[in-house]
Design an enzyme around this catalytic site. Structure first.
Site, PDB file in Angstrom:
ATOM      1  CG  HIS A   1       0.314  17.146  -5.466  1.00 44.23           C
ATOM      2  ND1 HIS A   1      -0.751  16.800  -4.341  1.00 44.23           N
ATOM      3  CD2 HIS A   1      -0.772  17.539  -6.493  1.00 44.23           C
ATOM      4  CE1 HIS A   1      -2.038  17.125  -4.524  1.00 44.23           C
ATOM      5  NE2 HIS A   1      -2.054  17.485  -5.761  1.00 44.23           N
TER       6      HIS A   1
ATOM      7  NE  ARG B   1      -6.628  15.810  -3.033  1.00 42.42           N
ATOM      8  CZ  ARG B   1      -6.301  16.483  -4.239  1.00 42.42           C
ATOM      9  NH1 ARG B   1      -5.562  16.088  -5.153  1.00 42.42           N
ATOM     10  NH2 ARG B   1      -6.910  17.584  -4.192  1.00 42.42           N
TER      11      ARG B   1
HETATM   12  P1  NDP Z   1     -14.957  15.554 -10.839  1.00 36.96           P
HETATM   13  O1  NDP Z   1     -15.919  16.046  -9.555  1.00 36.96           O
HETATM   14  O2  NDP Z   1     -15.261  16.440 -12.019  1.00 36.96           O
HETATM   15  O3  NDP Z   1     -15.270  13.991 -11.127  1.00 36.96           O
HETATM   16  C1  NDP Z   1     -15.184  13.078  -9.889  1.00 36.96           C
HETATM   17  C2  NDP Z   1     -15.670  11.666 -10.478  1.00 36.96           C
HETATM   18  O4  NDP Z   1     -15.365  10.541  -9.518  1.00 36.96           O
HETATM   19  C3  NDP Z   1     -16.994  11.749 -10.984  1.00 36.96           C
HETATM   20  O5  NDP Z   1     -16.924  10.933 -12.228  1.00 36.96           O
HETATM   21  C4  NDP Z   1     -17.807  11.013  -9.878  1.00 36.96           C
HETATM   22  O6  NDP Z   1     -19.031  10.324 -10.415  1.00 36.96           O
HETATM   23  C5  NDP Z   1     -16.758  10.142  -9.331  1.00 36.96           C
HETATM   24  N1  NDP Z   1     -16.775   9.644  -7.970  1.00 36.96           N
HETATM   25  C6  NDP Z   1     -16.843  10.237  -7.141  1.00 36.96           C
HETATM   26  N2  NDP Z   1     -17.183   9.717  -5.858  1.00 36.96           N
HETATM   27  C7  NDP Z   1     -17.365   8.318  -6.441  1.00 36.96           C
HETATM   28  C8  NDP Z   1     -17.559   6.977  -5.917  1.00 36.96           C
HETATM   29  N3  NDP Z   1     -18.011   6.865  -4.450  1.00 36.96           N
HETATM   30  N4  NDP Z   1     -17.869   5.875  -6.439  1.00 36.96           N
HETATM   31  C9  NDP Z   1     -17.653   5.983  -7.887  1.00 36.96           C
HETATM   32  N5  NDP Z   1     -17.198   7.413  -8.621  1.00 36.96           N
HETATM   33  C10 NDP Z   1     -17.323   8.292  -7.781  1.00 36.96           C
HETATM   34  O7  NDP Z   1     -13.623  15.758 -10.359  1.00 36.96           O
HETATM   35  P2  NDP Z   1     -12.320  16.049 -11.325  1.00 36.96           P
HETATM   36  O8  NDP Z   1     -12.224  15.169 -12.609  1.00 36.96           O
HETATM   37  O9  NDP Z   1     -12.302  17.462 -11.605  1.00 36.96           O
HETATM   38  O10 NDP Z   1     -10.948  15.672 -10.222  1.00 36.96           O
HETATM   39  C11 NDP Z   1     -10.792  14.435  -9.764  1.00 36.96           C
HETATM   40  C12 NDP Z   1      -9.900  14.511  -8.627  1.00 36.96           C
HETATM   41  O11 NDP Z   1      -8.518  14.764  -9.151  1.00 36.96           O
HETATM   42  C13 NDP Z   1      -9.836  15.722  -7.850  1.00 36.96           C
HETATM   43  O12 NDP Z   1     -10.950  15.448  -6.642  1.00 36.96           O
HETATM   44  C14 NDP Z   1      -8.424  15.765  -7.206  1.00 36.96           C
HETATM   45  O13 NDP Z   1      -8.430  14.864  -5.912  1.00 36.96           O
HETATM   46  C15 NDP Z   1      -7.492  15.104  -8.152  1.00 36.96           C
HETATM   47  N6  NDP Z   1      -6.655  16.126  -8.917  1.00 36.96           N
HETATM   48  C16 NDP Z   1      -5.474  15.970  -8.711  1.00 36.96           C
HETATM   49  C17 NDP Z   1      -4.333  16.758  -9.467  1.00 36.96           C
HETATM   50  C18 NDP Z   1      -2.977  16.346  -9.302  1.00 36.96           C
HETATM   51  O14 NDP Z   1      -2.219  17.224  -9.775  1.00 36.96           O
HETATM   52  N7  NDP Z   1      -2.451  15.172  -8.965  1.00 36.96           N
HETATM   53  C19 NDP Z   1      -4.849  18.152 -10.040  1.00 36.96           C
HETATM   54  C20 NDP Z   1      -6.352  17.984 -10.136  1.00 36.96           C
HETATM   55  C21 NDP Z   1      -7.124  17.334  -9.377  1.00 36.96           C
HETATM   56  P3  NDP Z   1     -20.168  11.147 -10.826  1.00 36.96           P
HETATM   57  O15 NDP Z   1     -19.840  11.371 -12.087  1.00 36.96           O
HETATM   58  O16 NDP Z   1     -21.200   9.867 -10.933  1.00 36.96           O
HETATM   59  O17 NDP Z   1     -20.330  12.174 -10.055  1.00 36.96           O
HETATM   60  C1  OXD Z   2      -5.989  19.913  -7.289  1.00 35.92           C
HETATM   61  C2  OXD Z   2      -4.677  19.394  -6.976  1.00 35.92           C
HETATM   62  O1  OXD Z   2      -6.964  19.238  -6.443  1.00 35.92           O
HETATM   63  O2  OXD Z   2      -3.898  20.198  -7.398  1.00 35.92           O
HETATM   64  O3  OXD Z   2      -6.195  20.421  -8.098  1.00 35.92           O
HETATM   65  O4  OXD Z   2      -4.479  18.199  -6.484  1.00 35.92           O
END
Ligand code: NDP
Ligand code: OXD
Length: 312
Positions: A275, A227
């Site tokens: 995005h 983000r």
């Molecule tokens: P997940 O919930 O599967 O994974 C999130 C990861 O971030 C986990 O490993 C988690 O740790 C880690 N995390 C969260 N908070 C912290 C913290 N404070 N410190 C360290 N690590 C942290 O999410 P996804 O992989 O499915 O998606 C990630 C993000 O990608 C979405 O939230 C979205 O913002 C973005 N996204 C962007 C898109 C785009 O087109 N640009 C499309 C889709 C998603 P833990 O494993 O320990 O819980």
């Molecule tokens: C998502 C995104 O969160 O599109 O899937 O950013």
């Protein structure tokens, strides 16, 4: 059962979702909201992307809320978010595959210095520099969830030296594991290309700032597909201007669309994409949401449940 589904998104095409839901949930009433709900709303399910604040709280009969993306910051940022209603997010192989393709594309572009060559081309300059091999490039992934892990697996065959950072730690073959505050310093200090795939939460907002960027080795590059608000823009621009950060591939921004006067548009070290790292596939995801709706109607939680207290 005839469910009432309300849909709100200014970035998705409602017709595609209406068609997708008609296939998998033919009896449901699918209502597209274009703005604020005026009267009482008896919807069972809300399928949303950036709903106006307060709208979900007005839908007092909701049984579940579905984010149209993997991220849920657009819903949890609503001060009136009804936290007693289960919230589900997108976890879908097509979304994951799309993100990994984007990560591979941009990691290769940053590794091979593409932003610099594009800037040189615009000035008619022939400026070759010897590339490193992937085996000599350290890629650090912040966020080792569904997307981060798959990206690591898709980068591995190139031979990159991979590390990852998460809150609770992880086990992934060939990826060095870092976690927590100390882990953050360690991964930043040993990363040439930093990939941000974190969710946006109170803890991760502004995580890439003057202090943390300074920990990166000089000349490191950044890829942000998490983000926009993960980055303090003024601090990244200062690091780019000072060439401490050599380049950045940015897909997400604090304000979207990225405003016209923003320096990211014209900075020679920055690649801007609007995005599009990965997009939600209506057919695949409507089927998964419909299966979740069946579960909720049977008294079970939806698939891909979010913990609102944790923020992702
Ligand atoms: P997940 O919930 O599967 O994974 C999130 C990861 O971030 C986990 O490993 C988690 O740790 C880690 N995390 C969260 N908070 C912290 C913290 N404070 N410190 C360290 N690590 C942290 O999410 P996804 O992989 O499915 O998606 C990630 C993000 O990608 C979405 O939230 C979205 O913002 C973005 N996204 C962007 C898109 C785009 O087109 N640009 C499309 C889709 C998603 P833990 O494993 O320990 O819980
Ligand atoms: C998502 C995104 O969160 O599109 O899937 O950013």
């Amino acid at each position: 059962m005839s469910d009432h589904i309300v849909f709100f998104s200014k970035s998705d095409i409602p017709q595609s979702w209406q068609t997708a839901f008609a296939k998998v949930r033919p009896g449901a009433r699918f209502e597209v909201l274009s703005g604020a709900v005026t009267g009482p709303c008896d919807a069972d399910f809300a399928v949303v992307w950036h709903p106006p604040h307060g709208e979900l709280a007005r839908m007092t009969k909701l049984k579940a809320i579905f984010s149209l993306g993997a991220g849920v910051d657009h819903v949890l940022g609503d001060p009136e978010f009804p936290s007693h209603v289960p919230l589900s997010r997108v976890v879908d192989p097509t979304l994951t595959a799309g993100m990994s393709e984007y990560v591979v594309l941009q990691v290769l572009a940053l590794h091979r210095g593409l932003p610099g060559y594009i800037a040189a081309q615009r000035r008619g300059l022939w400026r070759p520099s010897a590339p490193k091999l992937a085996r000599d490039v350290r890629v650090g992934i912040m966020g080792m969830g569904v997307l981060g892990r798959d990206a690591a697996r898709k980068l591995a065959p190139f031979g990159y030296r991979l590390s990852g950072w998460s809150r609770s730690g992880f086990e992934e073959a060939g990826v060095e594991c870092h976690r927590g505050a100390d882990g953050l310093k360690a991964i930043l200090r040993s990363t040439d290309i930093l990939v941000c795939l974190l969710p946006l939460t109170a803890e991760t907002r502004g995580i890439l700032n003057r202090e943390t960027l300074a920990l990166l080795p000089a000349g490191a590059a950044i890829l942000n597909a998490g983000r926009g608000a993960h980055i303090v823009d003024a601090d990244l621009l200062a690091a780019l201007d000072a060439r401490h950060v050599s380049a950045a591939a940015l897909d997400v921004f604090a304000e979207e669309p990225l405003p016209a006067p923003h320096r990211y548009w014209s900075h020679p070290g920055v690649i801007v994409t609007p995005h599009v790292a990965s997009l939600t596939n209506a057919d695949a995801v409507a089927a998964r949401m419909s299966a979740s709706m069946d579960r909720v109607n049977a008294g079970l939680p939806p698939f891909d449940l979010v913990d609102p207290a944790r923020g992702y």
